[in-house]
Design an enzyme around this catalytic site. Sequence first.
Site, mmCIF file in Angstrom:
data_model
loop_
_atom_site.group_PDB
_atom_site.id
_atom_site.type_symbol
_atom_site.label_atom_id
_atom_site.label_comp_id
_atom_site.label_asym_id
_atom_site.label_seq_id
_atom_site.Cartn_x
_atom_site.Cartn_y
_atom_site.Cartn_z
ATOM 1 N N CYS A 149 -33.002 0.775 8.072
ATOM 2 C CA CYS A 149 -32.235 0.111 7.008
ATOM 3 C C CYS A 149 -31.829 -1.302 7.423
ATOM 4 C CB CYS A 149 -30.985 0.929 6.697
ATOM 5 S SG CYS A 149 -29.930 0.192 5.441
ATOM 6 N N CYS A 208 -30.171 1.926 0.188
ATOM 7 C CA CYS A 208 -29.678 2.914 1.147
ATOM 8 C C CYS A 208 -30.784 3.931 1.378
ATOM 9 C CB CYS A 208 -28.412 3.606 0.640
ATOM 10 S SG CYS A 208 -27.818 4.868 1.804
ATOM 11 N N GLN A 219 -23.322 21.094 -0.698
ATOM 12 C CA GLN A 219 -23.853 20.620 0.576
ATOM 13 C C GLN A 219 -24.796 19.448 0.308
ATOM 14 O OE1 GLN A 219 -22.737 21.565 3.391
ATOM 15 N NE2 GLN A 219 -21.872 23.604 3.099
ATOM 16 N N PHE A 270 -13.833 30.592 1.957
ATOM 17 C CA PHE A 270 -14.117 29.187 1.637
ATOM 18 C C PHE A 270 -15.477 29.112 0.934
ATOM 19 C CE2 PHE A 270 -11.807 29.570 5.657
ATOM 20 C CZ PHE A 270 -10.656 28.843 5.417
ATOM 21 N N ASN A 310 -22.411 29.186 -2.735
ATOM 22 C CA ASN A 310 -23.607 28.731 -2.017
ATOM 23 C C ASN A 310 -24.151 29.792 -1.058
ATOM 24 O OD1 ASN A 310 -25.446 26.483 -1.302
ATOM 25 N ND2 ASN A 310 -24.416 26.557 0.689
ATOM 26 N N ASP A 350 -5.209 30.283 -1.528
ATOM 27 C CA ASP A 350 -5.053 29.244 -0.519
ATOM 28 C C ASP A 350 -5.127 29.924 0.851
ATOM 29 O OD1 ASP A 350 -4.264 27.333 1.294
ATOM 30 O OD2 ASP A 350 -2.661 26.529 0.036
ATOM 31 N N ASP A 352 -16.871 29.321 6.046
ATOM 32 C CA ASP A 352 -17.385 27.954 5.956
ATOM 33 C C ASP A 352 -16.223 27.034 5.574
ATOM 34 O OD1 ASP A 352 -18.893 25.669 5.721
ATOM 35 O OD2 ASP A 352 -19.826 26.222 3.818
ATOM 36 N N CYS A 390 -18.050 22.275 9.916
ATOM 37 C CA CYS A 390 -18.358 20.858 9.739
ATOM 38 C C CYS A 390 -17.557 19.992 10.707
ATOM 39 C CB CYS A 390 -18.103 20.426 8.288
ATOM 40 S SG CYS A 390 -16.391 20.576 7.775
#
Length: 444
Positions: free
Chosen positions: A79, A167, A275, A304, A309, A354, A375, A401
């Site tokens: 880039c 980008c 994702q 979560f 997914n 929660d 997750d 993550c």
Amino acid sequence: MARLDQSPKRFDIHDLSHDGRGVARWPEGHAHAGKAVFVAGALPGEAVMAQQTARSRHFDEARTLEVLEASKDRVQPRCPHFGVCGGCVLQHLAEDRQIAYKQQVLLDNLQRIGHVAPGTVLPPLRGDAWGYRRKGRFSVRRVEKKDKTLVGFREQDPRFVADIGECHVVVPQLGFKVAALGALVDALDARRDIPQIEFIAGDDATALVFRHLQALSDADRVKLAAFGEEYGFTIYLQPGGIDSVHPLAGEPAKLAFRLPQWDVELLFRPLDFIQVNAKLNEAMIARALELLDVQPGERVLDLFCGLGNFTLPLARASGDGAVVGVEGDTGLVARARLNAEHNGMGNVQFHAADLAQNLAGQPWLKAGFDKLLLDPARSGAIEVLKQLPLKGLKRIVYVSCHPGSLARDAGWLVNEAGWTLREAGVMDMFPHTAHVESIAVFEP
């Protein structure tokens, strides 16, 4: 405090920091000899000329001006905006070395924070390295001195918006239209009143969400509609909070992505979390299901769970078993339930809760499960792990993550709760960035 000495200095780089900068130390004879210096754009094994950009008590910061001795792992960034735009920080490092670096970050975090090590290091998972980013946010800033409106990611100095025309990590249908998007905003009456543009791409449609602080003129609405028509984008407007998002005109496009391996299609809205890397996401789901090894009749808890997914592929794989998904965002839970219905699944339930709070009154918590999938967001899952009846579980698969929060939670599971960290490895969800996504398997 004395002014920074910004005259170029030579640095020998010995390591890479968690955020992808080279690590050096001030040499003998310097007033701060031995103090760490984080050098943007430098790689381990290199000698560089760099200019100091910031000073703090524990470390200093600098940016590379010239590479005197290059690492064998250095490559030419693809880039033209690399080094200014903060979207990617590792394009100058060969792709196979990027993933090796991320694996080392994970293992170092597990050891240093959690005082644990996996029995086996899983082979890294990799997907598309370019044109993969299907969700994100461009910042917008009107710069009167330049008589120009900038649209892009933040610079490496996050006070500024990078002036980019393309980008290479964003999906190609948008990544090579950034200059056109900037020209569009620059031509609007509202160019000073648009702070950000969110983007999200499904398999068949790409949506742009324009946040605007003032009502748009009819002329601006016409220009936005024409841009969407010309380039094939569905345009949404966001005059207020998340609930204010609405299509500029007509019926909204169908936003969805398919997971063919499990005959699942997930529908989503323009600001929902998905994702970002489609190919890696499919590989990640496949690995999570393989590691969880759900047997017929087993009950699985997916915490979560977002839109479903992992939950819906799990429900397909579990046969006559039952899968329960729990998520804190009530909107995502509503979408997850719709997705279960959309895919004709009767063996899956979704609940809103929660997961960082007291869960004592939650009926799903008392149901009993054989396997657990987690997750969580960057903050991790320590609060919910401490409340779960772990004794009945046969296996936990943890998708992370943030290696620091995974390491903390792994330390608690192993050193406090008596579990074993069987396997762990990294997944390259965000190539060319320092972001580390990983997966870990725990057994009693």
